[in-house]
Design a protein around this motif. Structure first.
Motif, PDB file in Angstrom:
ATOM      1  N   SER A   1       0.813  -1.220   0.000  1.00 35.22           N
ATOM      2  CA  SER A   1       0.000   0.000   0.000  1.00 35.22           C
ATOM      3  C   SER A   1       0.845   1.267   0.000  1.00 35.22           C
ATOM      4  CB  SER A   1      -0.929   0.016   1.221  1.00 35.22           C
ATOM      5  OG  SER A   1      -1.817  -1.074   1.199  1.00 35.22           O
ATOM      6  N   ILE A   2       2.010   1.199   0.652  1.00 32.14           N
ATOM      7  CA  ILE A   2       2.838   2.399   0.794  1.00 32.14           C
ATOM      8  C   ILE A   2       3.381   2.867  -0.545  1.00 32.14           C
ATOM      9  CG2 ILE A   2       5.133   1.386   1.102  1.00 32.14           C
ATOM     10  CD1 ILE A   2       3.562   4.095   3.338  1.00 32.14           C
ATOM     11  N   LEU A   3       3.407   2.010  -1.560  1.00 29.44           N
ATOM     12  CA  LEU A   3       3.982   2.374  -2.854  1.00 29.44           C
ATOM     13  C   LEU A   3       3.179   3.480  -3.534  1.00 29.44           C
ATOM     14  CD1 LEU A   3       4.889  -1.213  -4.137  1.00 29.44           C
ATOM     15  CD2 LEU A   3       6.385   0.454  -3.012  1.00 29.44           C
ATOM     16  N   ILE A   4       1.872   3.295  -3.650  1.00 28.76           N
ATOM     17  CA  ILE A   4       1.038   4.340  -4.256  1.00 28.76           C
ATOM     18  C   ILE A   4       0.873   5.507  -3.296  1.00 28.76           C
ATOM     19  CG2 ILE A   4      -1.080   3.185  -3.502  1.00 28.76           C
ATOM     20  CD1 ILE A   4      -0.592   5.356  -6.665  1.00 28.76           C
ATOM     21  N   ASN A   5       0.796   5.220  -2.002  1.00 26.75           N
ATOM     22  CA  ASN A   5       0.659   6.304  -1.020  1.00 26.75           C
ATOM     23  C   ASN A   5       1.868   7.238  -1.042  1.00 26.75           C
ATOM     24  OD1 ASN A   5      -1.709   5.092  -0.257  1.00 26.75           O
ATOM     25  ND2 ASN A   5      -0.909   4.188   1.615  1.00 26.75           N
ATOM     26  N   GLY A   6       3.063   6.649  -1.079  1.00 27.49           N
ATOM     27  CA  GLY A   6       4.275   7.457  -1.114  1.00 27.49           C
ATOM     28  C   GLY A   6       4.381   8.266  -2.397  1.00 27.49           C
ATOM     29  N   THR A   7       3.973   7.658  -3.514  1.00 31.03           N
ATOM     30  CA  THR A   7       4.030   8.354  -4.798  1.00 31.03           C
ATOM     31  C   THR A   7       3.108   9.569  -4.811  1.00 31.03           C
ATOM     32  OG1 THR A   7       4.562   6.303  -5.968  1.00 31.03           O
ATOM     33  CG2 THR A   7       3.650   8.112  -7.282  1.00 31.03           C
ATOM     34  N   LEU A   8       1.860   9.384  -4.379  1.00 27.97           N
ATOM     35  CA  LEU A   8       0.894  10.484  -4.397  1.00 27.97           C
ATOM     36  C   LEU A   8       1.236  11.558  -3.359  1.00 27.97           C
ATOM     37  CD1 LEU A   8      -2.453   8.522  -4.901  1.00 27.97           C
ATOM     38  CD2 LEU A   8      -1.174   9.866  -6.580  1.00 27.97           C
ATOM     39  N   THR A   9       1.771  11.148  -2.217  1.00 26.22           N
ATOM     40  CA  THR A   9       2.172  12.129  -1.210  1.00 26.22           C
ATOM     41  C   THR A   9       3.333  12.976  -1.709  1.00 26.22           C
ATOM     42  OG1 THR A   9       1.426  10.709   0.611  1.00 26.22           O
ATOM     43  CG2 THR A   9       2.997  12.443   1.155  1.00 26.22           C
ATOM     44  N   PHE A  10       4.286  12.342  -2.390  1.00 23.42           N
ATOM     45  CA  PHE A  10       5.397  13.092  -2.974  1.00 23.42           C
ATOM     46  C   PHE A  10       4.887  14.051  -4.046  1.00 23.42           C
ATOM     47  CE2 PHE A  10       8.636  13.555  -6.320  1.00 23.42           C
ATOM     48  CZ  PHE A  10       9.634  14.193  -5.578  1.00 23.42           C
ATOM     49  N   PHE A  11       3.934  13.594  -4.835  1.00 26.45           N
ATOM     50  CA  PHE A  11       3.354  14.462  -5.870  1.00 26.45           C
ATOM     51  C   PHE A  11       2.669  15.661  -5.221  1.00 26.45           C
ATOM     52  CE2 PHE A  11      -0.303  15.621  -8.593  1.00 26.45           C
ATOM     53  CZ  PHE A  11       0.388  16.048  -9.711  1.00 26.45           C
ATOM     54  N   LEU A  12       1.955  15.417  -4.128  1.00 25.89           N
ATOM     55  CA  LEU A  12       1.224  16.490  -3.453  1.00 25.89           C
ATOM     56  C   LEU A  12       2.156  17.505  -2.822  1.00 25.89           C
ATOM     57  CD1 LEU A  12      -1.487  17.664  -2.471  1.00 25.89           C
ATOM     58  CD2 LEU A  12      -1.314  16.167  -0.484  1.00 25.89           C
ATOM     59  N   PHE A  13       3.175  17.010  -2.089  1.00 24.45           N
ATOM     60  CA  PHE A  13       4.042  17.922  -1.324  1.00 24.45           C
ATOM     61  C   PHE A  13       5.355  18.242  -2.051  1.00 24.45           C
ATOM     62  CE2 PHE A  13       1.226  16.389   1.935  1.00 24.45           C
ATOM     63  CZ  PHE A  13       1.020  17.518   2.721  1.00 24.45           C
ATOM     64  N   GLY A  14       5.861  17.310  -2.826  1.00 20.64           N
ATOM     65  CA  GLY A  14       7.137  17.549  -3.484  1.00 20.64           C
ATOM     66  C   GLY A  14       7.002  18.291  -4.792  1.00 20.64           C
ATOM     67  N   VAL A  15       5.801  18.263  -5.391  1.00 27.83           N
ATOM     68  CA  VAL A  15       5.599  18.903  -6.679  1.00 27.83           C
ATOM     69  C   VAL A  15       4.616  20.078  -6.574  1.00 27.83           C
ATOM     70  CG1 VAL A  15       4.840  18.578  -9.066  1.00 27.83           C
ATOM     71  CG2 VAL A  15       6.069  16.747  -7.889  1.00 27.83           C
ATOM     72  N   ILE A  16       3.408  19.797  -6.080  1.00 32.28           N
ATOM     73  CA  ILE A  16       2.364  20.826  -6.066  1.00 32.28           C
ATOM     74  C   ILE A  16       2.625  21.889  -5.005  1.00 32.28           C
ATOM     75  CG2 ILE A  16      -0.089  21.255  -5.700  1.00 32.28           C
ATOM     76  CD1 ILE A  16      -0.678  18.537  -6.865  1.00 32.28           C
ATOM     77  N   LEU A  17       2.960  21.445  -3.774  1.00 34.96           N
ATOM     78  CA  LEU A  17       3.077  22.382  -2.654  1.00 34.96           C
ATOM     79  C   LEU A  17       4.491  22.839  -2.370  1.00 34.96           C
ATOM     80  CD1 LEU A  17       0.518  20.787  -0.174  1.00 34.96           C
ATOM     81  CD2 LEU A  17       0.124  22.576  -1.854  1.00 34.96           C
ATOM     82  N   SER A  18       5.447  22.455  -3.193  1.00 28.26           N
ATOM     83  CA  SER A  18       6.838  22.845  -2.935  1.00 28.26           C
ATOM     84  C   SER A  18       7.097  24.283  -3.385  1.00 28.26           C
ATOM     85  CB  SER A  18       7.786  21.895  -3.652  1.00 28.26           C
ATOM     86  OG  SER A  18       7.570  21.955  -5.048  1.00 28.26           O
TER      87      SER A  18
END
Length: 274
Positions: free
Chosen positions: A257-274
């Motif tokens: 489960s952590i694979l998709i969770n980590g990917t989407l969390t990185f997208f949210l905070f590492g890309v959109i909110l950075s």
């Protein structure tokens, strides 16, 4: 009575091994740096090996090349190599695999290019890249809190989905892939994940909306991500991806489960909110 005792022992073993793993991961996240990079790399590479073992039951996979490429991608995520080199690694890996299959056909009259290239690269995309994102996420200004939230929400979702589904589950959810999953368990897991994310936001005095986003990701996408591994195991006709974690099976079983969770969390905070 015997069945109940065996079930209780299995749950106790599962809880104990889960506690040890959880303590190791949270400690590594706390220290960050090389500690987190090393643990994330170990987990991801063992998971990759298990994935290749599953694929090997159906067709040829160049495990060694995939393993080497996975190490290079992880090094790039930790900035031991330039992050842009990840694209080069994927491109060169595909060409190396094609060259191997050309030679195989030249000397043995058979080749497995479609299966080998697709299977080897899919392991890097499915497993290595998500863990690389989690390595990068630790460098975020609030990366420690984000990773704590990510894993706590994922684990709470897994536990609640299992408990609620076992106790109240009636309506099957995607039974062709995972017969024991129910809509009641799905709702229980999603609710628990969102509650944990709200608790983390309150404890850390952070704006709740972004962390609630992590809760929703882990509660919804994480359970769908769990079905991905179930699908792979069903096609490979195995119960578990491995046997290294008592009560859980393999590393891929524990960290699906952590694979998709980590990917989407990185997208949210590492890309959109950075």
């Amino acid at each position: 009575m015997v069945a109940f005792k065996a079930k209780s022992q299995e749950l106790a073993l599962r809880a104990f091994s889960g506690f040890i793993i959880g303590a190791l991961i949270l400690s590594a996240i706390y220290y960050g740096g090389r500690t987190w990079f090393l643990l994330a790399s170990i987990i991801s590479l063992i998971s990759l090996w298990e994935y290749y073992q599953l694929l090997s039951k159906k067709f040829r996979v160049s495990k060694g090349i995939g393993f080497l490429a996975g190490i290079l991608v992880l090094l790039a995520s930790a900035e031991y190599l330039r992050p842009a080199s990840i694209l080069i690694i994927f491109t060169l890996t595909s060409f190396v695999l094609f060259m191997i299959e050309i030679l195989r056909r030249q000397f043995s009259q058979v080749s497995y290019a479609i299966w080998n290239v697709g299977g080897t690269l899919s392991g890097l995309i499915y497993i290595i890249l998500p863990w690389s994102y989690m390595v990068l996420l630790r460098a975020h200004p609030i990366g420690q809190t984000l990773l704590f939230s990510l894993f706590l929400c994922t684990w709470s979702c897994d536990i609640a989905a299992y408990l609620v589904g076992t106790r109240w589950g009636r309506n099957k959810f995607c039974e062709a892939v995972s017969p024991k999953k129910t809509w009641e368990g799905f709702a229980g897991g999603a609710g628990a994940s969102i509650l944990i994310s709200a608790a983390v936001a309150y404890h850390c005095s952070l704006p709740p909306i972004p962390l609630l986003g992590i809760g929703a990701i882990c509660g919804i996408a994480g359970q769908l991500g769990d079905l991905v591994e179930s699908l792979i195991k069903r096609e490979a006709e195995v119960k578990d991806s491995g046997h290294l974690i008592p009560g859980h099976g393999g590393f891929l079983d524990r960290f699906d489960s952590i694979l998709i969770n980590g990917t989407l969390t990185f997208f949210l905070f590492g890309v959109i909110l950075s």
